[in-house]
Scaffold this motif. Sequence first.
Motif: not given
Length: 446
Positions: A425-446
């Motif tokens: 459950w800790e891994l799942a929460a970390t993955l969800a948080e990091r994927s949201r942050a990475a997508r936000s960064v990618a959207a900002a770069e576009r």
Amino acid sequence: MSVDASVAGEPRRRLHPLTPLLKGARALVVIIAALSWQTLGRVGLGWFAAMVVAALIGQVILSVISWYFTGYQVVARELRIHEGLVFRRTRAIPLERLQSVEVVRPLLAQLTGLAELRLEVVGGGKTEAPLAFLTVDEARALREQLLVLAGKASATAPAEAADGEAAPPAAHPEKPIHAVTNRDLLISQLLTPQTLFMPFGVAFVVVQFATEATWSFIGIASTLTAMAGVLLQPVRRILADWNFRLGRQDSSLRVRGGLLETRSQTVPLDRLQGVAATWPLLWRRRRWLRLRAHVAGIAMPNSGDDSGGGRLLPVGDAESARVVLAEALPGVALDEIAFTGPSPRARWLHPFEFRVLGAALTDQVVAHRQGLLTRQVLVVPYARIQSVRVVRGPLQRRLGLATVYADTAGGPSAAARDRDVSEAWELAATLAERSRAARSVAAAER
């Protein structure tokens, strides 16, 4: 009221007049295989040849009729394929769904100066609307036109040259990354189970032929056909990856290669879902591996077949893999990923593979490792994760274990297998948080 030319589209165009002959010749092998060796034994060589000729003539006639009623045209932002004699059919392919267009030149097409286009679209399970055959210049011009309309290339950029032909200088020239030597390619395919066990199969056939007086031509031919089928996969890999070259142009990787059929494929990095690295058992002494890209919208080959699209490195050492992976996933190195194993209780579920299983979270990617005989590592960028799942099977529930999956869009899922429930459950929460942050960064770069 006038009709805008871009809406009305271009006039319908036909394929090259030699198309029926090339398709008929390509069908010759299929016809002979369909008639089989047993037919040859029953009817004799003369009637067998007559049946092949009759079937081939029929195939050519059907190909001529199909060619006459087949056409294509670009209408606004669609490629339309018209075909059919009794039942007319029109396929419309929206160009905004277009991911790449391959210029492919099979052997017969190379001999006649022709080529075919194969289109990859978003969500396609297979290659869409292959246009076979066109002249090389027509194929290059149409490819460039489609990519420009799809927003995948600049309107001022020159068309890509067919393999082995010179092209005008590009505004952004292609940067060579890596080339695989044909010697390494041949050795890698000799180090496969199919090739290594083939001498034993040949020895068995020789012994049977020497000791059995009832062997017939049909029996020998059938046995040789079966042996050829065993060697089909390594031979296909050699033919597909001959003179393999990888380059970088703008935001895409360019893959070229092929012996009997030359291919030129584009791998768009903005749709890269993950990279899989594989170390076959017989390659480990040389420390060789192969890399394959999983790209959204591009059909992947069947399981176990590595001769199709998406390949980044057919065979190479660790340094070659580092160079290629640095272009596909900058900042990621396979030998620097620190994997952690599953819970000790997972030994009950994986007594042999337990020491191999592992998962890792780095600053950029999630990765997993598996495979006892054939070692595999899958690397998935956080920005490509579409969903995160925690799965617990019946045995896992009894052992207090769970598996975390990081799913991608149409690609493979990275998995942290058989972790303690709290860790999962800790891994799942970390993955969800990091994927949201990475997508936000990618959207900002576009």
